[in-house]
Each structure stands twice: as structure tokens, then as C-alpha cells.
Design an enzyme around this catalytic site. Structure first.
Site, PDB file in Angstrom:
ATOM      1  N   GLY A 157      -6.194  -1.577   8.357  1.00 57.44           N
ATOM      2  CA  GLY A 157      -6.986  -0.860   7.359  1.00 57.44           C
ATOM      3  C   GLY A 157      -6.265  -0.796   6.032  1.00 57.44           C
ATOM      4  N   ASN A 158      -6.763   0.047   5.146  1.00 63.57           N
ATOM      5  CA  ASN A 158      -6.132   0.225   3.841  1.00 63.57           C
ATOM      6  C   ASN A 158      -6.281   1.668   3.390  1.00 63.57           C
ATOM      7  OD1 ASN A 158      -8.723   0.415   2.232  1.00 63.57           O
ATOM      8  ND2 ASN A 158      -8.964  -1.653   3.051  1.00 63.57           N
ATOM      9  N   ALA A 159      -5.754   1.970   2.208  1.00 62.88           N
ATOM     10  CA  ALA A 159      -5.631   3.359   1.753  1.00 62.88           C
ATOM     11  C   ALA A 159      -6.831   3.875   0.980  1.00 62.88           C
ATOM     12  CB  ALA A 159      -4.369   3.495   0.878  1.00 62.88           C
TER      13      ALA A 159
END
Length: 410
Positions: free
Chosen positions: A211-213
Site C-alpha cells: 500500500g501507500n501513505a
């Protein structure tokens, strides 16, 4: 600290204004509640006083020596009416001054926000539509109601927007006076606008993902602002950490593959597409059917392959509608502004969209933060169209200004 007048009209949704009041006070604002006589049948004066920590004003002639029917409107930084019933909208549109709240509305020099709530038939009635048009023409910001369960078994448009939505809009009006004018002007009225936002997730196994932020806040701010300016908004939401505006249509996605499929479906009918989404560039070549297990101290090797470049794909569609405006987003890390702009220009040319919103995400900036600092690049002008910074709600309106100008130019 801002001075807010919270007007409450006499509808069953008056109880929801209690949560809105709490949000205002917890944000440090000084809130004076002005309920109509009918509203007190739903929520009593004691409740409003306890939640606001201030005296509640209910009648023109109470504390007459302070001239409250003039002073409250003159000194307010923002007036919010939630719920705004059909009766209240009608009285405000015709300039009535038959209770304290309508007197406040006639004396206010500040932005005025109304959040309607009523049965569907009342909201859709030509008289109500004409009253809302009149108020908007005078600069009042009138939110569209949400659709959903109403009093009893009724379902349809007319539900009071969620307190989080009203609070977000109110905060944007306090932060950005220009947003009030744009919202009342409804310059995007009827425009079919799709906003993709949040962060995609690529499954590694049944319990883990890449995933990412991204929190999705920037895209959700654009969706909320666009709906306020009259657009018919569809939110394509990957993982988001904030409530989705209640007056938008929602399509949920998980992976970049899901995003590509959904955007391919929606793109042909959209007049504006805003790709404020952090889509994963890589996914697992072969997803594990079972949970990955530790294997001693040998670590884990994953084979990744590139995902579909969704922005490039929808920008280069053979059946792309003439005049469609696509806005891309580019989160980059750069040593200085010149390098950042050069990265943005290269990406804009490669992606094929009309506008590119560029920001530097180095050192934990932007993702999950309330503020943003962006450069808006235009393919038509081959350079920086604008530099904007501030709250994401403020930046959202500036991005929509650029979109509106682009539509006018076409």
C-alpha cells in the site's frame, strides 16, 4: 477563534445539529445557537446552552437592550443554518424577518451556509427550487441534501448532509472567502465529474498487501468542493481515511486493476476526471493463495510486475469525448523547485492530460496532512499555470478554478 451563529430550523433533523455544534466548539469556535420556535419542539434550549457553553437566543425581544436581532448577524464570521427547512428557505428567500433567525440572516455581512433537510417532495417542489436559486443568486451557499432514509419509511433526496460534511464546508468558508462566491455561483452546475482518490492496495496474500501513505483527503476535498459548486460527483474511492461526502455517488475499488476497470467504465460519460489517487505502480506477479509463512532467516523474495498506467490509458482512449478535461496528480521527490517542475513537465507530456497537479512529498509532506502546496501545470500553456498552498479545502477550490477556466477556454 471565529464567531459562528448556528441557526436551527424546525425539522426532525434538528437533533443532528447537536453533533455539528460539538464539532464547532471542539475546534475552538465561539458558537451562538439561534433555534426557531419550531426547532425547540425537537431539541430544547437547555441542550443548546449546555453544548455551546453560551446563552441561547430564541426571540427578537429577549435582551432587547443588546439589540440581538441586529448584533448577532453584524458580528458573526459565519452563519450556518442546519437544518434549513422548506419553510425557512422560503422565508429567507422572500426577505421575511418574522423571528430572530430570519433577522440574523438579513443583517449578516459574512458568508451564510444553509444545509437543507426535508421530505423529497418538498425539496423537489418548484417553489423550493426557486427559493434555493434566489438564495444562491444572492451569494448564500446552499448545500444539496443527501439521499437516503428520511422520517418514517421514506427514502430519497432531502436528508440532512452528515455533520462532518457540513463542518468541512463551513471550515472551508471560514478559511477561504473566495470559496463562498464560487460555491454560490455554481460554476460547475450539472457537470459530470469523477474524482478518483485514496491509495490502492495490491494483495500479497489473503491478509497482507502493498500500500501507500495516501489518506484520500485531497481528492475528497475536491469532491466536496465540486459538489458544492454544482457538479454531479462520482467518487472512485480506494483506501481512504476520511468520510466520503454524503451527496456524492461512490464506487469502491481496492487494487490498481480495480481502478483501471472502474475508470474505463466511467470515463466515456465524464466531462471532467480528476485522478487524485495514489495508484500502486507494481503488483505481485503471482498472488499467494495462502498466508505467507516465515522460512527461517532467509527472508522473502517477491516478484513484482508493473500495473496499468490508468491516467495514461484514459487520456489516450480512442473514444475519448471531445472537450473532456482530465486532471492528473504527481507526487514527486525533488531536490529543488526547478527539478520538481521539470519532473512535472515530463510527466504531463507523457500522461496526455490537460492539467497536472504537482507536489513534493519529501520528508512526510502532503500525505495525511491537512495542508498542501501544489503547482498546477497546463498542457496548453507548457508551464506552470498556478502555484497554490494552504488547507486542502482551499487548494481544492483553486484546482476547480483552473478546471472551470479550462472549460471556458474550450
Amino acid at each position: 477563534m471565529s464567531r459562528i451563529v448556528l441557526g436551527v430550523a424546525g425539522g426532525i433533523a434538528a437533533y443532528k445539529a447537536c453533533e455539528l455544534l460539538r464539532r464547532f466548539t471542539e475546534a475552538g469556535h465561539e458558537v451562538t445557537v439561534v433555534p426557531t420556535e419550531a426547532a425547540l419542539n425537537f431539541v430544547g434550549e437547555t441542550t443548546w446552552a449546555a453544548l455551546s457553553g453560551r446563552p441561547v437566543h430564541t426571540a427578537v425581544f429577549h435582551d432587547a437592550h443588546e439589540v440581538p436581532h441586529v448584533r448577532l448577524g453584524q458580528t458573526a464570521d459565519l452563519v450556518v443554518v442546519a437544518p434549513a427547512t422548506a419553510d425557512l428557505l422560503a422565508r429567507a428567500a422572500t426577505g421575511r424577518a418574522d423571528d430572530l433567525l430570519t433577522n440574523v440572516l438579513l443583517t449578516a455581512h459574512c458568508p451564510v451556509l444553509m444545509a437543507p433537510a426535508m421530505h423529497t417532495e418538498m425539496w423537489l417542489h418548484p417553489a423550493t427550487a426557486a427559493n434555493v436559486t434566489t438564495l444562491r443568486e444572492r451569494g448564500v451557499v446552499v448545500m444539496d441534501p443527501a439521499s437516503g432514509r428520511l422520517t418514517g419509511a421514506d427514502t430519497g433526496p432531502g436528508r440532512l448532509p452528515e455533520a462532518a460534511d457540513i463542518h468541512a464546508v463551513a471550515t472551508s468558508l471560514l478559511d477561504d472567502p473566495a470559496a463562498a462566491a464560487a460555491s454560490a455561483r455554481r460554476d460547475l452546475s450539472g457537470v459530470r465529474l469523477v474524482v478518483a482518490t485514496g491509495g490502492t492496495r495490491e494483495a500479497l496474500d489473503p491478509v497482507r498487501f502493498l500500500g501507500n501513505a495516501s489518506s484520500g483527503l485531497m481528492g475528497l476535498s475536491i469532491a466536496r468542493a465540486a459538489a458544492l459548486r454544482g457538479a454531479e460527483v462520482t467518487v472512485v474511492a480506494a483506501h481512504v481515511e476520511h468520510p466520503i461526502p454524503s451527496n456524492c455517488t461512490v464506487r469502491q475499488v481496492v487494487s490498481t486493476g480495480d481502478l483501471a476497470e472502474t475508470m474505463t467504465e466511467l470515463a466515456p460519460d465524464a466531462e471532467v476526471i480528476v485522478m487524485a489517487v495514489a495508484a500502486a505502480d507494481f503488483t505481485l506477479a503471482n498472488r499467494c493463495g495462502g498466508k505467507l509463512k516465515k522460512d527461517g532467516d532467509s527472508g522473502l523474495n517477491l516478484q513484482l510486475v508493473q500495473t496499468t498506467d490508468v491516467l495514461h490509458a484514459i487520456s489516450h482512449r480512442a473514444d475519448r469525448p471531445q472537450g473532456q478535461i482530465i486532471v492528473g496528480f504527481a507526487a514527486e521527490t525533488a531536490g529543488d523547485t526547478d527539478q520538481l517542475i521539470e519532473l512535472g513537465r515530463t510527466k504531463l507530456a507523457r500522461k496526455g492530460c490537460e492539467l497536472l497537479v504537482l507536489n513534493d512529498v519529501s520528508s512526510g509532506r502532503v500525505f495525511g496532512q491537512p495542508d498542501n502546496h501544489v503547482f498546477i501545470l497546463s498542457s496548453a500553456q507548457d508551464g506552470v499555470l498556478a502555484e497554490r498552498h494552504g488547507s486542502k479545502a482551499r487548494v481544492a477550490h483553486r484546482i476547480l478554478d483552473a478546471i472551470s477556466a479550462q472549460r471556458t477556454a474550450h
